[in-house]
Design a protein around this motif. Structure first.
Motif, PDB file in Angstrom:
ATOM      1  N   SER A 285      -2.546  -1.952  -2.050  1.00 16.82           N
ATOM      2  CA  SER A 285      -2.484  -1.535  -0.647  1.00 16.82           C
ATOM      3  C   SER A 285      -3.834  -1.034  -0.145  1.00 16.82           C
ATOM      4  CB  SER A 285      -1.425  -0.442  -0.477  1.00 16.82           C
ATOM      5  OG  SER A 285      -0.132  -0.936  -0.777  1.00 16.82           O
TER       6      SER A 285
ATOM      7  N   THR B 247      -6.281  -2.929   2.496  1.00 12.33           N
ATOM      8  CA  THR B 247      -6.564  -2.249   3.764  1.00 12.33           C
ATOM      9  C   THR B 247      -8.058  -2.128   4.006  1.00 12.33           C
ATOM     10  OG1 THR B 247      -4.513  -0.978   3.573  1.00 12.33           O
ATOM     11  CG2 THR B 247      -6.187  -0.143   5.076  1.00 12.33           C
TER      12      THR B 247
ATOM     13  N   MET C 229      -3.195   0.482   6.960  1.00 12.33           N
ATOM     14  CA  MET C 229      -2.397   0.555   5.743  1.00 12.33           C
ATOM     15  C   MET C 229      -0.903   0.570   6.076  1.00 12.33           C
ATOM     16  SD  MET C 229      -2.610   3.309   2.622  1.00 12.33           S
ATOM     17  CE  MET C 229      -4.349   2.934   2.400  1.00 12.33           C
TER      18      MET C 229
ATOM     19  N   ALA D  11       1.724  -2.386   5.116  1.00 10.25           N
ATOM     20  CA  ALA D  11       2.951  -2.038   4.412  1.00 10.25           C
ATOM     21  C   ALA D  11       4.174  -2.467   5.221  1.00 10.25           C
ATOM     22  CB  ALA D  11       2.993  -0.536   4.137  1.00 10.25           C
TER      23      ALA D  11
ATOM     24  N   SER E 169       4.709  -6.180   4.747  1.00 12.48           N
ATOM     25  CA  SER E 169       5.271  -6.416   3.413  1.00 12.48           C
ATOM     26  C   SER E 169       6.728  -5.978   3.363  1.00 12.48           C
ATOM     27  CB  SER E 169       4.467  -5.664   2.352  1.00 12.48           C
ATOM     28  OG  SER E 169       3.151  -6.158   2.270  1.00 12.48           O
TER      29      SER E 169
ATOM     30  N   GLU F 166       3.085  -3.905  -4.550  1.00 12.04           N
ATOM     31  CA  GLU F 166       2.487  -3.436  -3.297  1.00 12.04           C
ATOM     32  C   GLU F 166       3.478  -2.447  -2.693  1.00 12.04           C
ATOM     33  OE1 GLU F 166       1.384  -3.175   0.888  1.00 12.04           O
ATOM     34  OE2 GLU F 166       3.245  -3.944   0.080  1.00 12.04           O
TER      35      GLU F 166
ATOM     36  N   ILE G 285       2.219   5.868  -0.181  1.00  6.28           N
ATOM     37  CA  ILE G 285       1.683   5.513   1.132  1.00  6.28           C
ATOM     38  C   ILE G 285       1.329   6.772   1.918  1.00  6.28           C
ATOM     39  CG2 ILE G 285       2.235   4.470   3.368  1.00  6.28           C
ATOM     40  CD1 ILE G 285       3.926   2.431   1.933  1.00  6.28           C
TER      41      ILE G 285
END
Length: 284
Positions: A83, A87, A213, A217, A220, A232, A258
């Protein structure tokens, strides 16, 4: 008396900003060390399906295991690597592309400026994530295609900033002096325009890391970014969303990853903005 108090307060404010900057830089460096060496730090092979499925957090598996019997802590560390590096690559691409387009448009003007600004208007007319979803879907998903999709819709912000800075600098005396001294367009851009435009662009890029980011995410999570078995964070949260009530560690672990990364980068970006703000510098 009041003047000395003001000077003392200004000095305290300046020292406080510097200390915050150093602290968050060290925190970011620590995060990047974890990201770079994630594959060596993780206790197990992140793709090895050799443990009992859906084990709760324990001494052997601090973050538990997933439904395939893989160690969650190992997958979180490798997922954080995927990630963060994705990013940073995305932010680097949109910063370079957007800044280049903005400086060229501001310096050259004319039809090139009008055309590229209308293209940027089209990109800015749509909600960024919705536009990126459409592009990623057309490209059939995948992490690289998600980066491309977000890059397509995110560069206009940097182009606008670079263009406005270039237009402001074009009318300054030292640019006129540089032209009279025989500097070419490339020399003007590299020696004068780019260095004097770098501050706002750098701050925008730092503040954009957390946003990008989250958006990567998000793609995904919706199945348009990294695909299994790639570790990820957004993809891992997507795979565990149906087990939030029964096996919460499967989705809480990647979510914490995250959250921590985004908070660190956002705090660093805010501190860099405060440190480079000319109004703060004048007060200091």
């Amino acid at each position: 008396m009041s003047s000395s108090v003001t000077v003392r307060r200004q000095k305290i404010c300046k020292d406080h900003t510097k200390k915050r900057l150093v602290f968050f830089l060290l925190l970011t460096v620590f995060l990047m060390v974890i990201v770079v060496f994630a594959e060596h730090i993780c206790p197990y092979d992140p793709n090895a399906q050799i443990f009992s499925t859906l084990e709760p957090p324990s001494a052997l598996h601090p973050a538990g295991t997933d439904r395939f019997g893989r160690d969650m802590l190992s997958r979180i560390l490798v997922g954080l690597q995927t990630s963060v590096l994705s990013t940073l690559a995305l932010v680097g691409i949109i910063t370079v592309v957007g800044t280049t387009i903005g400086i060229l448009c501001g310096h050259l003007g004319g039809i090139v400026d009008s055309l590229m600004m209308r293209v940027s208007d089209v990109c800015l007319a749509f909600p960024g994530l919705v536009f990126a979803l459409a592009i990623a879907a057309l490209l059939n998903g995948g992490l690289q295609n998600a980066i491309i999709a977000l890059a397509v819709v995110s560069w206009p912000k940097y182009a606008r900033i670079a263009r406005s800075q270039t237009l402001a600098l074009k009318s300054t005396d030292y640019i006129a002096a540089a032209k009279l001294s025989g500097d070419t367009t490339i020399q003007l851009i590299v020696r004068h325009i780019l260095p004097n435009s770098a501050g706002p662009i750098l701050v925008t890029a730092m503040l954009d890391i957390g946003t990008m980011m989250m958006e990567l995410a998000g793609l995904s999570f919706l199945g348009l970014g990294a695909m299994p078995p790639t570790a990820e964070l957004g993809n891992m949260m997507s795979g565990g969303r149906s087990m939030l009530q029964t096996y919460p560690w499967v989705i809480i672990g990647p979510g914490i990853g995250i959250f921590v990364a985004v908070v660190i980068f956002n705090l660093l970006g805010d501190t860099v903005r405060d440190y480079l703000d000319p109004r703060n510098n004048r007060r200091q």
